[in-house]
Design a protein around this motif. Structure first.
Motif, PDB file in Angstrom:
ATOM      1  N   MET A 155      -1.393   3.806 -11.262  1.00  0.00           N
ATOM      2  CA  MET A 155      -1.325   3.491  -9.828  1.00  0.00           C
ATOM      3  C   MET A 155      -0.262   2.436  -9.556  1.00  0.00           C
ATOM      4  SD  MET A 155      -3.414   5.192  -7.853  1.00  0.00           S
ATOM      5  CE  MET A 155      -3.744   4.128  -6.491  1.00  0.00           C
ATOM      6  N   ALA A 156      -0.183   1.418 -10.413  1.00  0.00           N
ATOM      7  CA  ALA A 156       0.843   0.383 -10.239  1.00  0.00           C
ATOM      8  C   ALA A 156       2.233   0.988 -10.359  1.00  0.00           C
ATOM      9  CB  ALA A 156       0.647  -0.721 -11.268  1.00  0.00           C
ATOM     10  N   GLN A 157       2.402   1.903 -11.301  1.00  0.00           N
ATOM     11  CA  GLN A 157       3.684   2.579 -11.468  1.00  0.00           C
ATOM     12  C   GLN A 157       4.009   3.416 -10.233  1.00  0.00           C
ATOM     13  OE1 GLN A 157       3.793   5.135 -14.881  1.00  0.00           O
ATOM     14  NE2 GLN A 157       5.748   6.060 -14.302  1.00  0.00           N
ATOM     15  N   GLU A 159       7.137   2.955  -7.544  1.00  0.00           N
ATOM     16  CA  GLU A 159       8.111   4.030  -7.296  1.00  0.00           C
ATOM     17  C   GLU A 159       8.095   4.523  -5.856  1.00  0.00           C
ATOM     18  OE1 GLU A 159       6.921   7.073  -9.976  1.00  0.00           O
ATOM     19  OE2 GLU A 159       7.699   6.039 -11.743  1.00  0.00           O
ATOM     20  N   GLY A 160       7.072   4.155  -5.096  1.00  0.00           N
ATOM     21  CA  GLY A 160       6.953   4.657  -3.733  1.00  0.00           C
ATOM     22  C   GLY A 160       6.329   6.041  -3.662  1.00  0.00           C
ATOM     23  N   SER A 161       5.732   6.487  -4.747  1.00  0.00           N
ATOM     24  CA  SER A 161       5.146   7.827  -4.780  1.00  0.00           C
ATOM     25  C   SER A 161       3.914   7.946  -3.895  1.00  0.00           C
ATOM     26  CB  SER A 161       4.780   8.213  -6.208  1.00  0.00           C
ATOM     27  OG  SER A 161       5.929   8.260  -7.004  1.00  0.00           O
ATOM     28  N   LEU A 162       3.146   6.861  -3.776  1.00  0.00           N
ATOM     29  CA  LEU A 162       1.973   6.915  -2.898  1.00  0.00           C
ATOM     30  C   LEU A 162       2.391   7.088  -1.444  1.00  0.00           C
ATOM     31  CD1 LEU A 162      -0.335   4.172  -4.454  1.00  0.00           C
ATOM     32  CD2 LEU A 162      -0.461   6.641  -4.712  1.00  0.00           C
ATOM     33  N   THR A 215       3.044  10.564   3.247  1.00  0.00           N
ATOM     34  CA  THR A 215       4.002  11.135   4.190  1.00  0.00           C
ATOM     35  C   THR A 215       3.969  12.657   4.149  1.00  0.00           C
ATOM     36  OG1 THR A 215       5.423   9.202   3.933  1.00  0.00           O
ATOM     37  CG2 THR A 215       6.437  11.171   4.861  1.00  0.00           C
ATOM     38  N   SER A 216       3.855  13.224   2.967  1.00  0.00           N
ATOM     39  CA  SER A 216       3.807  14.688   2.868  1.00  0.00           C
ATOM     40  C   SER A 216       2.520  15.241   3.479  1.00  0.00           C
ATOM     41  CB  SER A 216       3.960  15.146   1.425  1.00  0.00           C
ATOM     42  OG  SER A 216       2.824  14.804   0.671  1.00  0.00           O
TER      43      SER A 216
END
Length: 119
Positions: free
Chosen positions: A83-85, A89-92, A97-98
């Motif tokens: 989760m920190a990674q 990275e801005g993946s969350l 957004t998706s």
């Protein structure tokens, strides 16, 4: 004493049921769903009448975590580490957004009367 209890066993049965059985039924009663919660997950995002629930977000997030672990060979990494990674990275943000974009597309699809397929 035993004769008295035998004569009035129905009354004692009712008293025991009222003072023990009914409170236990309320205290240990059957939950409304297997998890003890309502079947409806709370809405996370609402776009017009399209609702994205917290459960949908958690399912997508768990899928993302599994994909990241598989891609990077981090099967033993804790969820907090992944989760920190993902947060770094801005993946969350991309995931959320998706999901919002999907809800907006669904609303536009309903409003325009067009049908889109996955093909």
């Amino acid at each position: 004493m035993q004769d008295f209890i035998r004569k009035h066993r129905v009354v004692f049965g009712v008293i025991i049921f009222l003072f023990i059985g009914i409170p236990m039924a309320f205290f240990f009663g059957m939950p409304s769903s297997p998890a003890g919660r309502d079947d409806q997950s709370p809405p996370l995002i609402t776009v017009n009448d399209e609702v994205v629930t917290a459960q949908e977000f958690n399912e997508n997030l768990n899928g993302l975590i599994k994909r990241v672990r598989a891609q990077q060979g981090q099967e033993e990494a804790t969820t907090e580490q992944v989760m920190a990674q993902l947060l770094g990275e801005g993946s969350l943000h991309q995931l959320l957004t998706s999901m919002i974009s999907g809800a907006v597309i669904s609303v536009q699809e309903k409003a325009s009367g067009l049908k889109f397929s996955d093909e």
